[in-house]
Design an enzyme around this catalytic site. Structure first.
Site, PDB file in Angstrom:
ATOM      1  CG  HIS A 100      59.862 -59.241  45.862  1.00  0.00           C
ATOM      2  ND1 HIS A 100      58.582 -59.715  45.674  1.00  0.00           N
ATOM      3  CD2 HIS A 100      59.982 -58.175  45.034  1.00  0.00           C
ATOM      4  CE1 HIS A 100      57.959 -58.983  44.772  1.00  0.00           C
ATOM      5  NE2 HIS A 100      58.777 -58.037  44.368  1.00  0.00           N
TER       6      HIS A 100
ATOM      7  CG  HIS B   6      52.153 -54.779  43.941  1.00  0.00           C
ATOM      8  ND1 HIS B   6      52.637 -54.791  45.226  1.00  0.00           N
ATOM      9  CD2 HIS B   6      53.215 -55.013  43.141  1.00  0.00           C
ATOM     10  CE1 HIS B   6      53.930 -55.008  45.218  1.00  0.00           C
ATOM     11  NE2 HIS B   6      54.311 -55.151  43.960  1.00  0.00           N
TER      12      HIS B   6
END
Length: 655
Positions: free
Chosen positions: A526, A298
């Protein structure tokens, strides 16, 4: 233990493992958030996959009195061929797939009456509303059938229909027929943009905002442009990639330079990624090792090697257009690191924050020969101007002193070593803001209010363990509905009903996404940020921007009576502490944009104080004297929202 709630009747499992237990069957199919027979839950971490429940034709969600979405200017559809192809790549989690499907084949909101959202819009041109079914939801009753009070008789009204709109009948929208609109001519900088040399923390530009809210923000095209250096080679660490789009963001003169992509894809996903790169000989790959189940790669980072030197960018955006379009994102951009003189000792070029050492350690954790040349290049450069601390996560189980190398225990160590106790610190709230949520366990003590809160409340070496307020910022359904993207923005907020119904206790911590200070209230976040604020929200004790969402997979969880920590995923962020800037606290900047001059005030990307999820009585409920108020609900991607249209006149029906 069986509990009844707004989500229906459900059973708590005795396991607090991350979402790897089967979902209890619902015993109340009339619940607004449970329907049919949901499939077993899937692990939630960062932007991980989830199974989508199928929507039954007999599903009815309670009606409510929606606030009207913001007015959005409808621009003409671009005539050029520069827009994105109509069929997008299948990239990312199932939530993102649902968003892509919704953008390609939207489901229109329809009923017999006109919508308050659309009232007054497009009335001059009847042709422009072809395909739109307007309705009036002012009298909708969210608690129909639940209130014990006597209701006045009302005329029968047909339920909203779920009708697949034909693409050729779609009306003009802010996104055009292929969803994306082109940025205006003055969107990109043609000279060195305003640079905040104090903190080097930037927000991404957002298409559709007033120009002043993008003045001082950065787009990927600007980051990769000659404005910041003459590029020779680069590395892109990320979770999602659209390789063709990514390469187009490089200027033509740099587009054929070597690019190394560091990813975590396996099997079919890896094959699709490699297939994307077939036309591009300059692209090479490095697969990150993910040996623990449910882990993801990630981390989002760029390493940029120039003729003039070297630069690091740590960010929150995936390498796909949607993440650089109408979402709130953030990044830290390093100074230009110059090459050290030949023969310099290994310790040369280190910063007071030991950033060089920590970056080399993080890259070394990949154990990848593809990165070896980059490790050597970093050793040869001067990183001494860096004033942030690096906080990474790498998969593994760690013992002893290694426990403090990664994840939230790394953050705890840095806060212990580089911050100082503050008078009345028990009144200084902790704030966490994120775009995805993992399983927190049966109650708050299992992880959130236990080991994680202990980390976030650490200030210096004080033995005091205060219990300050904790504010968690995550968009509500209405935040998503009224956003620039509409419901598809929820594809990047992959909180599932299966996870949510096991931790209703968590929702009492939730606060709305509001960002008037940056003009981004309707650009869904985000970005992920964590901080400690003063009681009046004018000062910060520290600030962190990172790829890590609110999950044990990202931050790590203690095991075996706290003798080891287990981390599933790769994550990366940077920590700001006042001592590194010769300050006692960071003053909070009130008006972030336009950012044209350096400031010692810190540009927090959202409004402070945060606004708690509310219990409100809508107009319809006041008229009907309903006993139960309408409450804000956290966005959950895999349930339908059909009772109110979004900013594009659509509803959300994941399949």
């Amino acid at each position: 233990m069986s509990q009844a709630s707004q989500h229906g009747k459900w059973t708590l499992s005795s396991s607090d493992d991350d979402n790897d237990d089967p979902l209890p069957s619902a015993s109340n199919n009339n619940s607004p958030l449970l329907f049919g027979s949901p499939p077993p839950d899937q692990h939630t971490s960062s932007e991980s996959n989830h199974n989508s429940p199928k929507i039954g034709s007999n599903f009815h969600q309670p009606k409510h009195d929606p606030d009207p979405p913001p007015s959005i200017e409808v621009k003409p559809e671009p005539k050029s061929d520069t827009v994105t192809a109509a069929t997008p790549l299948s990239i990312g989690s199932e939530a993102r797939h649902a968003a892509q499907a919704s953008q390609l084949k939207p489901v229109k909101y329809e009923s017999n009456q006109s919508s308050p959202f659309l009232a007054g819009k497009r009335k001059k041109d009847d042709d422009s509303i072809s395909g739109w079914a307007l309705s009036d939801s002012d009298d909708d009753d969210k608690d129909k059938g639940q209130s014990s009070g006597q209701k006045d008789p009302q005329p029968k009204r047909s339920n909203p229909k779920l009708k697949k709109a034909k693409v050729e009948e779609r009306p003009p929208s802010p996104h055009g027929r292929t969803y994306y609109i082109d940025e205006p001519d003055d969107f990109f900088e043609t000279s060195v943009p305003p640079v905040n040399d104090t903190y080097r923390f930037y927000l991404n530009k957002v298409t559709g905002l007033e120009k002043r809210y993008n003045t001082g923000a950065l787009h990927i095209k600007e980051i990769l442009s000659p404005l910041f250096g003459t590029l020779k080679e680069s590395v892109q660490f990320n979770y999602c990639f659209d390789i063709a789009w990514m390469l187009q963001q490089y200027p033509p003169e740099f587009r054929d330079k070597p690019v190394l992509i560091v990813h975590g894809d396996k099997r079919e996903a890896k094959a699709r990624l490699l297939q994307q790169a077939q036309p591009y000989s300059q692209v090479r790959f490095c697969q990150a090792k993910l040996d623990i189940a449910f882990g993801t790669h990630h981390t989002k980072m760029m390493l940029l090697w120039y003729e003039e030197g070297f630069r690091v960018v740590i960010l929150t955006s995936n390498m796909i257009r949607a993440d650089w379009y109408q979402k709130t994102q953030g990044l830290w951009m390093s100074p230009l690191y110059l090459r050290l003189p030949k023969g310099s000792p290994e310790t040369a070029g280190e910063s007071p924050t030991l950033f060089k050492r920590d970056l080399l350690e993080y890259l070394g954790a990949y154990r990848a020969p593809e990165i070896a040349d980059w490790i050597q290049r970093i050793r040869e450069h001067d990183l001494s101007e860096t004033r942030v601390y690096l906080i990474g996560s790498t998969p593994g189980r760690y013992l002893g002193s290694d426990m403090e190398r990664w994840g939230h225990l790394r953050l705890r160590k840095l806060l212990r070593d580089h911050t100082r106790p503050i008078p009345n610190e028990e009144k200084w709230p902790v704030i966490g803001q994120f775009s995805s949520i993992g399983s927190m366990g049966l109650d708050k003590t299992k992880w959130l209010a236990g080991e994680f809160q202990r980390t976030l409340t650490t200030l210096g070496k004080s033995s005091l363990r205060p219990d300050p307020p904790m504010h968690l910022i995550y968009p509500s359904v209405d935040d998503v509905r009224t956003s620039l993207e509409g419901y598809p923005a929820g594809g990047s907020l992959p909180y599932s009903i299966q996870t949510a119904q096991k931790q209703i206790w968590l929702h009492s911590y939730f606060h709305r996404w509001q960002a008037e200070t940056t003009g981004r209230s309707h650009a869904m976040p985000h970005i992920k940020t964590y901080m400690r604020a003063s009681p009046d929200f004018t000062q910060l004790a520290w600030f962190l921007v990172t790829s890590a969402n609110l999950s044990k997979a990202a931050w790590g969880a203690l095991e075996k009576n706290n003798t080891q920590v287990m981390v599933r995923s790769y994550e990366l962020g940077v920590l700001y502490v006042p001592s590194a800037f010769s300050m006692s606290t960071f003053p909070v900047q009130m008006d972030v944009f336009p950012a044209t001059t350096p400031s010692t005030a810190f540009p927090v990307p959202f409004d402070l104080p945060p606004k708690c999820y509310s219990s409100k009585v809508g107009a319809a409920h006041e008229r009907l004297r309903a006993e139960k108020p309408v409450e804000d609900q956290p966005w959950m991607w895999n349930i339908p929202y059909t009772q109110a249209p979004d900013t594009h006149g659509n509803i959300w029906v994941p399949s």
